[in-house]
Design an enzyme around this catalytic site. Structure first.
Site, PDB file in Angstrom:
ATOM      1  N   HIS A 159      37.080  36.480  42.755  1.00 55.86           N
ATOM      2  CA  HIS A 159      36.153  37.731  41.767  1.00 55.86           C
ATOM      3  C   HIS A 159      36.424  37.156  40.523  1.00 55.86           C
ATOM      4  O   HIS A 159      35.290  37.679  39.603  1.00 55.86           O
ATOM      5  CB  HIS A 159      36.541  39.058  42.611  1.00 55.86           C
ATOM      6  CG  HIS A 159      35.758  39.834  43.527  1.00 55.86           C
ATOM      7  ND1 HIS A 159      35.329  39.788  43.560  1.00 55.86           N
ATOM      8  CD2 HIS A 159      36.731  40.352  44.633  1.00 55.86           C
ATOM      9  CE1 HIS A 159      34.415  40.764  44.871  1.00 55.86           C
ATOM     10  NE2 HIS A 159      36.065  40.581  45.479  1.00 55.86           N
ATOM     11  N   HIS A 180      41.204  36.159  47.741  1.00 55.42           N
ATOM     12  CA  HIS A 180      39.638  36.916  47.598  1.00 55.42           C
ATOM     13  C   HIS A 180      39.512  37.613  46.122  1.00 55.42           C
ATOM     14  O   HIS A 180      38.449  37.654  45.619  1.00 55.42           O
ATOM     15  CB  HIS A 180      39.711  38.089  48.567  1.00 55.42           C
ATOM     16  CG  HIS A 180      38.402  38.939  48.898  1.00 55.42           C
ATOM     17  ND1 HIS A 180      37.265  38.752  49.794  1.00 55.42           N
ATOM     18  CD2 HIS A 180      38.458  39.669  47.860  1.00 55.42           C
ATOM     19  CE1 HIS A 180      36.712  39.970  49.258  1.00 55.42           C
ATOM     20  NE2 HIS A 180      37.096  39.608  48.176  1.00 55.42           N
ATOM     21  N   GLU A 181      41.045  38.647  45.773  1.00 55.82           N
ATOM     22  CA  GLU A 181      41.043  38.730  45.256  1.00 55.82           C
ATOM     23  C   GLU A 181      40.352  38.516  43.529  1.00 55.82           C
ATOM     24  O   GLU A 181      40.435  38.510  42.445  1.00 55.82           O
ATOM     25  CB  GLU A 181      41.580  40.210  44.729  1.00 55.82           C
ATOM     26  CG  GLU A 181      41.891  40.847  45.306  1.00 55.82           C
ATOM     27  CD  GLU A 181      40.665  41.855  45.419  1.00 55.82           C
ATOM     28  OE1 GLU A 181      39.490  42.455  44.797  1.00 55.82           O
ATOM     29  OE2 GLU A 181      40.381  42.404  47.309  1.00 55.82           O
ATOM     30  N   GLN A 235      34.262  44.078  39.672  1.00 58.59           N
ATOM     31  CA  GLN A 235      33.955  45.345  40.217  1.00 58.59           C
ATOM     32  C   GLN A 235      33.028  46.060  40.039  1.00 58.59           C
ATOM     33  O   GLN A 235      32.867  46.715  40.455  1.00 58.59           O
ATOM     34  CB  GLN A 235      34.769  44.898  41.949  1.00 58.59           C
ATOM     35  CG  GLN A 235      34.786  43.532  42.450  1.00 58.59           C
ATOM     36  CD  GLN A 235      35.593  43.578  43.476  1.00 58.59           C
ATOM     37  OE1 GLN A 235      36.639  43.617  43.614  1.00 58.59           O
ATOM     38  NE2 GLN A 235      34.867  44.398  44.797  1.00 58.59           N
ATOM     39  N   CYS A 258      34.778  42.784  51.771  1.00 63.40           N
ATOM     40  CA  CYS A 258      34.451  43.232  50.718  1.00 63.40           C
ATOM     41  C   CYS A 258      33.355  44.683  49.952  1.00 63.40           C
ATOM     42  O   CYS A 258      32.671  44.866  50.453  1.00 63.40           O
ATOM     43  CB  CYS A 258      33.923  42.185  49.707  1.00 63.40           C
ATOM     44  SG  CYS A 258      33.660  42.097  47.492  1.00 63.40           S
ATOM     45  N   LEU A 259      34.343  44.953  49.572  1.00 63.69           N
ATOM     46  CA  LEU A 259      33.436  46.381  48.281  1.00 63.69           C
ATOM     47  C   LEU A 259      31.881  46.145  47.876  1.00 63.69           C
ATOM     48  O   LEU A 259      31.601  46.979  47.947  1.00 63.69           O
ATOM     49  CB  LEU A 259      34.463  46.883  48.153  1.00 63.69           C
ATOM     50  CG  LEU A 259      35.770  47.869  48.513  1.00 63.69           C
ATOM     51  CD1 LEU A 259      36.434  48.310  47.397  1.00 63.69           C
ATOM     52  CD2 LEU A 259      35.131  48.248  49.929  1.00 63.69           C
ATOM     53  N   GLY A 282      41.949  45.320  48.015  1.00 60.09           N
ATOM     54  CA  GLY A 282      41.866  45.073  46.960  1.00 60.09           C
ATOM     55  C   GLY A 282      40.735  45.708  46.409  1.00 60.09           C
ATOM     56  O   GLY A 282      40.083  45.884  45.920  1.00 60.09           O
TER      57      GLY A 282
HETATM   58 NI    NI Z   1      35.926  42.237  47.090  1.00 58.31          NI
END
Ligand code: NI
Length: 191
Positions: free
Chosen positions: A148, A144-145, A54, A102-103, A49
């Site tokens: 953010h 999680h998304e 981000q 997480c990226l 995701g």
């Molecule tokens: Ni993430």
């Protein structure tokens, strides 16, 4: 389309609450082009995701997609999904310990409690209503998304800091146990 740069932990853009979009703003060509970039960036980075903030754009849009993901080989597939202005309701108090990365948090993973059954209300990229229940491991990805977009990272929800691990050490010391847990969850919920 273009691949965008991904902000990493410490960047204030990850910590601000993203702005909700009106339907008119969502349907603007520039917003639609942005969503194309968000998806392309997520696919390029093998993310499960990616949230708009981000990639330095704090609006309430996130993308999800899992298809035989090399970063998370045990995750069930999720068709490409765009959530705009998502709102989650937790339909149970039951949680499971999800192991997340997480990226925006390079080379770190940790265990995070996530609700096993949620309701998601959002728009899709065209402003059509999404109203669905999501269960199991996939519910963790949605949480999680959405986190953010409210300035939260999985790190904030880690309760046992001993669960923090690099990706290599996850594979070496923790993956087997987690995959057993995750597989049982997927078997129970089908997702
Ligand atoms: Ni993430």
């Amino acid at each position: 389309m273009a691949i965008r740069k991904i902000a990493t932990v410490g960047n204030p853009v990850l910590r601000q609450e993203a702005k909700r979009l009106t339907r008119e703003e969502l349907l603007l060509p520039e917003t639609q082009r942005f969503i194309d970039d968000l998806v392309e960036t997520m696919l390029d980075a093998n993310g499960a995701g990616l949230a708009a903030n981000q990639v330095y754009t704090p609006i309430q849009v996130c993308a999800l997609h899992v298809k035989d993901n090399p970063r998370y080989p045990y995750k069930p597939n999720i068709p490409l999904t765009i959530l705009v202005n998502p709102e989650l309701t937790f339909l149970t108090e039951e949680t499971f310990l999800n192991n997340e990365g997480c990226l925006s948090v390079p080379n770190l993973r940790g265990d995070v409690p996530r609700f096993v059954h949620i309701r998601v209300k959002a728009w899709d990229r065209h402003g059509e209503l999404i109203d669905r229940e999501v269960k199991g491991l996939t519910a963790g990805t949605y949480q999680h998304e959405t986190d953010h977009l409210f300035g939260k990272l999985f790190l904030d929800r880690v309760q046992d800091t001993h669960s923090l691990t690099t990706w290599a050490d996850f594979e070496r010391f923790h993956q087997k146990a987690f995959v057993e847990r995750a597989t049982a969850l997927v078997a129970r919920f089908g997702s």
